[in-house]
Design an enzyme around this catalytic site. Structure first.
Site, PDB file in Angstrom:
ATOM      1  N   ASP A  66      -1.673  -0.856   5.987  1.00  0.00           N
ATOM      2  CA  ASP A  66      -1.895  -0.233   7.294  1.00  0.00           C
ATOM      3  C   ASP A  66      -3.336  -0.303   7.783  1.00  0.00           C
ATOM      4  OD1 ASP A  66      -2.475   1.636   5.120  1.00  0.00           O
ATOM      5  OD2 ASP A  66      -2.856   3.093   6.706  1.00  0.00           O
TER       6      ASP A  66
ATOM      7  N   ASP B  90      -0.274   5.156   0.865  1.00  0.00           N
ATOM      8  CA  ASP B  90      -0.606   6.118   1.917  1.00  0.00           C
ATOM      9  C   ASP B  90      -0.805   5.412   3.252  1.00  0.00           C
ATOM     10  OD1 ASP B  90      -1.651   8.865   0.294  1.00  0.00           O
ATOM     11  OD2 ASP B  90      -1.788   6.988  -0.815  1.00  0.00           O
TER      12      ASP B  90
ATOM     13  N   ASP C 225       0.863  -1.174   0.000  1.00  0.00           N
ATOM     14  CA  ASP C 225       0.000   0.000   0.000  1.00  0.00           C
ATOM     15  C   ASP C 225       0.904   1.230   0.000  1.00  0.00           C
ATOM     16  OD1 ASP C 225      -2.381   1.654   0.469  1.00  0.00           O
ATOM     17  OD2 ASP C 225      -1.635   1.814   2.521  1.00  0.00           O
TER      18      ASP C 225
END
Length: 229
Positions: free
Chosen positions: A185, A20, A18
């Site tokens: 995240d 961001d 990922d």
């Protein structure tokens, strides 16, 4: 290079990241664009703390959450809503203007990226951010040369938490899904990994939508990506 990798990824044939909240902290710029959009619409600014909870499901979901000031806002406004379309256009304009001003890489990411690259493990970037913003951000942060494939939230017909982008990456690189690891995240990333049949690693420092990543049942949780080296 003799540096060992964590056992979960030592034999991986594909690492999917990922962007961001995992590799970069982009919230300061995203929040600036959101607040400018809201002011254009004569609404109160949302602020960085709120935006930090709303990021991760693409720009349209972010704008919906900003308009409703609610993490569930993406379920309350139809995609065809005229105010939403106006707000989304404004957001994209403002983010284009400020997207790299305060965005930074998280500490610890280059230890893993450099080691994986030295070991010739293919890496792909799978983000829900609109693709138009991604190449320049990667270039500015010296990240572009790590990835064999980069997919944005609008690159395919589905985005995370769908497993489709991850499976597409496997197809493009001719790698079986069971040999892939998704690193992210939030529940969006972990579910995407599970839906694709990947192993999953969650970082604790990103944008978790108010749901701690430990509760998303990833295969591994780390506080920094350098723990994997």
């Amino acid at each position: 290079m003799n540096t060992a990798l964590h056992p979960l990824i030592e034999n991986a044939q594909l690492l999917a990241f990922d962007l961001d909240g995992t590799l970069i902290d982009s919230v300061p710029d995203l929040a600036s664009a959101v607040d400018k959009m809201l002011l254009d619409l004569q609404r109160a600014e949302a602020g960085e703390a709120s935006v930090r909870q709303w990021v991760g499901n693409g720009s349209l979901a972010l704008v919906k959450r900003a308009l409703t000031n609610n993490i569930s806002g993406d379920q309350q406004i139809a995609d065809e809503d005229e105010t939403l379309q106006q707000a989304h256009t404004l957001f994209l304009k403002h983010y284009q203007a400020c997207k790299g001003e305060k965005t930074v890489c998280y500490d610890g990411i280059f230890a893993l990226l450099d080691t994986a690259k030295a070991k010739q493990i293919p890496m792909v970037l799978i983000t829900n951010k609109p693709y138009q913003f991604v190449p320049e951000i990667l270039q500015e942060l010296n990240l572009e040369h790590y990835f064999d494939l980069v997919l944005g939230g609008d690159s395919l017909s589905e985005k995370k938490p769908s497993g489709l982008p991850l499976l597409h990456a496997c197809e493009q690189l001719n790698i079986a899904a069971q040999h892939g690891v998704m690193i992210g995240d939030s529940i969006t990333d972990i579910n995407a990994g599970k839906n694709a049949g990947f192993k999953t690693i969650a970082v604790t420092y990103g944008y978790d939508h108010g749901k701690p990543v430990q509760e998303c049942d990833p295969d591994l949780v780390v506080d920094s990506l350098d723990e994997l080296v």
